[in-house]
Design a protein around this motif. Structure first.
Motif, PDB file in Angstrom:
ATOM      1  N   CYS A   5       1.616  14.555  15.121  1.00 34.66           N
ATOM      2  CA  CYS A   5       2.767  15.314  15.602  1.00 34.66           C
ATOM      3  C   CYS A   5       2.281  16.651  16.141  1.00 34.66           C
ATOM      4  O   CYS A   5       1.887  17.531  15.374  1.00 34.66           O
ATOM      5  CB  CYS A   5       3.765  15.530  14.464  1.00 34.66           C
ATOM      6  SG  CYS A   5       5.185  16.541  14.915  1.00 34.66           S
ATOM      7  N   ASN A   6       2.297  16.777  17.455  1.00 33.80           N
ATOM      8  CA  ASN A   6       1.871  18.029  18.078  1.00 33.80           C
ATOM      9  C   ASN A   6       2.895  19.135  17.897  1.00 33.80           C
ATOM     10  O   ASN A   6       2.544  20.310  17.860  1.00 33.80           O
ATOM     11  CB  ASN A   6       1.595  17.814  19.566  1.00 33.80           C
ATOM     12  CG  ASN A   6       0.356  16.981  19.783  1.00 33.80           C
ATOM     13  OD1 ASN A   6      -0.638  17.134  19.083  1.00 33.80           O
ATOM     14  ND2 ASN A   6       0.414  16.080  20.744  1.00 33.80           N
ATOM     15  N   CYS A   7       4.158  18.787  17.776  1.00 32.00           N
ATOM     16  CA  CYS A   7       5.209  19.806  17.629  1.00 32.00           C
ATOM     17  C   CYS A   7       5.016  20.634  16.367  1.00 32.00           C
ATOM     18  O   CYS A   7       5.237  21.840  16.375  1.00 32.00           O
ATOM     19  CB  CYS A   7       6.584  19.152  17.603  1.00 32.00           C
ATOM     20  SG  CYS A   7       7.025  18.301  19.132  1.00 32.00           S
ATOM     21  N   PHE A   8       4.620  19.980  15.274  1.00 27.99           N
ATOM     22  CA  PHE A   8       4.473  20.671  13.995  1.00 27.99           C
ATOM     23  C   PHE A   8       3.031  20.681  13.488  1.00 27.99           C
ATOM     24  O   PHE A   8       2.776  21.113  12.364  1.00 27.99           O
ATOM     25  CB  PHE A   8       5.410  20.060  12.945  1.00 27.99           C
ATOM     26  CG  PHE A   8       6.852  20.306  13.259  1.00 27.99           C
ATOM     27  CD1 PHE A   8       7.423  21.557  13.076  1.00 27.99           C
ATOM     28  CD2 PHE A   8       7.650  19.304  13.782  1.00 27.99           C
ATOM     29  CE1 PHE A   8       8.745  21.800  13.379  1.00 27.99           C
ATOM     30  CE2 PHE A   8       8.978  19.538  14.086  1.00 27.99           C
ATOM     31  CZ  PHE A   8       9.529  20.787  13.890  1.00 27.99           C
ATOM     32  N   GLY A   9       2.094  20.198  14.288  1.00 27.53           N
ATOM     33  CA  GLY A   9       0.687  20.235  13.907  1.00 27.53           C
ATOM     34  C   GLY A   9       0.356  19.371  12.705  1.00 27.53           C
ATOM     35  O   GLY A   9      -0.482  19.739  11.885  1.00 27.53           O
ATOM     36  N   VAL A  10       0.991  18.216  12.588  1.00 28.00           N
ATOM     37  CA  VAL A  10       0.766  17.305  11.470  1.00 28.00           C
ATOM     38  C   VAL A  10      -0.332  16.324  11.843  1.00 28.00           C
ATOM     39  O   VAL A  10      -0.279  15.683  12.896  1.00 28.00           O
ATOM     40  CB  VAL A  10       2.058  16.556  11.085  1.00 28.00           C
ATOM     41  CG1 VAL A  10       1.812  15.597   9.935  1.00 28.00           C
ATOM     42  CG2 VAL A  10       3.150  17.551  10.728  1.00 28.00           C
ATOM     43  N   THR A  11      -1.323  16.205  10.970  1.00 27.41           N
ATOM     44  CA  THR A  11      -2.459  15.335  11.245  1.00 27.41           C
ATOM     45  C   THR A  11      -2.255  13.944  10.644  1.00 27.41           C
ATOM     46  O   THR A  11      -1.397  13.741   9.781  1.00 27.41           O
ATOM     47  CB  THR A  11      -3.760  15.927  10.669  1.00 27.41           C
ATOM     48  OG1 THR A  11      -3.658  15.976   9.249  1.00 27.41           O
ATOM     49  CG2 THR A  11      -4.041  17.304  11.232  1.00 27.41           C
ATOM     50  N   GLU A  12      -3.092  13.038  11.098  1.00 28.60           N
ATOM     51  CA  GLU A  12      -3.089  11.673  10.567  1.00 28.60           C
ATOM     52  C   GLU A  12      -3.376  11.691   9.066  1.00 28.60           C
ATOM     53  O   GLU A  12      -2.744  10.967   8.294  1.00 28.60           O
ATOM     54  CB  GLU A  12      -4.147  10.865  11.312  1.00 28.60           C
ATOM     55  CG  GLU A  12      -4.129   9.397  11.034  1.00 28.60           C
ATOM     56  CD  GLU A  12      -5.102   8.650  11.931  1.00 28.60           C
ATOM     57  OE1 GLU A  12      -6.116   8.155  11.402  1.00 28.60           O
ATOM     58  OE2 GLU A  12      -4.841   8.570  13.143  1.00 28.60           O
TER      59      GLU A  12
ATOM     60  N   ALA B 125       9.046  15.158   4.327  1.00 27.40           N
ATOM     61  CA  ALA B 125       7.891  15.768   3.667  1.00 27.40           C
ATOM     62  C   ALA B 125       7.211  16.830   4.527  1.00 27.40           C
ATOM     63  O   ALA B 125       6.736  17.836   4.014  1.00 27.40           O
ATOM     64  CB  ALA B 125       6.885  14.691   3.276  1.00 27.40           C
ATOM     65  N   CYS B 126       7.167  16.617   5.867  1.00 33.52           N
ATOM     66  CA  CYS B 126       6.361  17.529   6.693  1.00 33.52           C
ATOM     67  C   CYS B 126       6.943  17.826   8.074  1.00 33.52           C
ATOM     68  O   CYS B 126       6.259  18.429   8.897  1.00 33.52           O
ATOM     69  CB  CYS B 126       4.951  16.981   6.845  1.00 33.52           C
ATOM     70  SG  CYS B 126       4.879  15.400   7.709  1.00 33.52           S
ATOM     71  N   LYS B 127       8.156  17.381   8.356  1.00 36.62           N
ATOM     72  CA  LYS B 127       8.852  17.602   9.635  1.00 36.62           C
ATOM     73  C   LYS B 127       8.333  16.757  10.796  1.00 36.62           C
ATOM     74  O   LYS B 127       8.896  16.808  11.875  1.00 36.62           O
ATOM     75  CB  LYS B 127       8.818  19.071  10.046  1.00 36.62           C
ATOM     76  CG  LYS B 127       9.588  19.984   9.149  1.00 36.62           C
ATOM     77  CD  LYS B 127       9.624  21.369   9.758  1.00 36.62           C
ATOM     78  CE  LYS B 127      10.404  22.329   8.900  1.00 36.62           C
ATOM     79  NZ  LYS B 127      10.432  23.671   9.510  1.00 36.62           N
ATOM     80  N   ALA B 128       7.283  15.995  10.610  1.00 37.82           N
ATOM     81  CA  ALA B 128       6.759  15.171  11.701  1.00 37.82           C
ATOM     82  C   ALA B 128       7.833  14.199  12.178  1.00 37.82           C
ATOM     83  O   ALA B 128       8.471  13.528  11.382  1.00 37.82           O
ATOM     84  CB  ALA B 128       5.525  14.400  11.244  1.00 37.82           C
ATOM     85  N   GLY B 129       8.042  14.153  13.485  1.00 32.27           N
ATOM     86  CA  GLY B 129       9.013  13.243  14.072  1.00 32.27           C
ATOM     87  C   GLY B 129      10.409  13.811  14.203  1.00 32.27           C
ATOM     88  O   GLY B 129      11.310  13.119  14.660  1.00 32.27           O
ATOM     89  N   THR B 130      10.603  15.072  13.830  1.00 31.22           N
ATOM     90  CA  THR B 130      11.955  15.631  13.863  1.00 31.22           C
ATOM     91  C   THR B 130      12.247  16.484  15.090  1.00 31.22           C
ATOM     92  O   THR B 130      13.364  16.924  15.269  1.00 31.22           O
ATOM     93  CB  THR B 130      12.226  16.488  12.609  1.00 31.22           C
ATOM     94  OG1 THR B 130      11.306  17.579  12.573  1.00 31.22           O
ATOM     95  CG2 THR B 130      12.099  15.661  11.349  1.00 31.22           C
ATOM     96  N   ASP B 131      11.264  16.719  15.946  1.00 29.49           N
ATOM     97  CA  ASP B 131      11.523  17.534  17.131  1.00 29.49           C
ATOM     98  C   ASP B 131      11.671  16.624  18.352  1.00 29.49           C
ATOM     99  O   ASP B 131      12.757  16.141  18.623  1.00 29.49           O
ATOM    100  CB  ASP B 131      10.419  18.575  17.326  1.00 29.49           C
ATOM    101  CG  ASP B 131      10.788  19.669  18.315  1.00 29.49           C
ATOM    102  OD1 ASP B 131      11.986  19.891  18.529  1.00 29.49           O
ATOM    103  OD2 ASP B 131       9.871  20.295  18.871  1.00 29.49           O
ATOM    104  N   CYS B 132      10.611  16.347  19.061  1.00 30.69           N
ATOM    105  CA  CYS B 132      10.729  15.535  20.278  1.00 30.69           C
ATOM    106  C   CYS B 132      10.776  14.039  19.963  1.00 30.69           C
ATOM    107  O   CYS B 132      11.282  13.254  20.741  1.00 30.69           O
ATOM    108  CB  CYS B 132       9.594  15.849  21.253  1.00 30.69           C
ATOM    109  SG  CYS B 132       7.997  15.133  20.825  1.00 30.69           S
ATOM    110  N   GLY B 133      10.227  13.627  18.812  1.00 28.00           N
ATOM    111  CA  GLY B 133      10.284  12.224  18.403  1.00 28.00           C
ATOM    112  C   GLY B 133       9.207  11.329  18.984  1.00 28.00           C
ATOM    113  O   GLY B 133       9.162  10.140  18.684  1.00 28.00           O
TER     114      GLY B 133
END
Length: 83
Positions: free
Chosen positions: A13-20, A40-48
């Protein structure tokens, strides 16, 4: 001496800087769906755009509690009760 850097950082997730690695850690901690990863980490909640990648990382059967999700059972019920 220079500090140790994480060289192989693959962002999901580039929007929130979440790594694999972070997604895998949340999955190991019990997050079995993209929605639980998002909590848990906001990944997937911005642009999707990362949701499919998160789904691929979670995989079918990779989560130890996946069978409960498939049956409609609350997986994180102990966390829900504490809130």
């Amino acid at each position: 001496m220079s500090p140790v850097r994480e060289v192989n950082r693959v962002y999901v997730c580039n929007c929130f800087g979440v790594t694999e690695a972070q997604v895998k850690k949340h999955a190991a901690d019990g997050a079995c769906t993209p929605r639980q990863i998002a909590s848990a980490c906001k990944a997937g909640t911005d642009c999707g755009s990362c949701v499919r990648r998160i789904q691929a990382l979670l995989g079918r059967g990779a989560c130890p509690r996946r069978d409960l999700v498939d049956q409609g059972e609350p997986v994180l019920s102990s966390l829900d009760e504490a809130a």
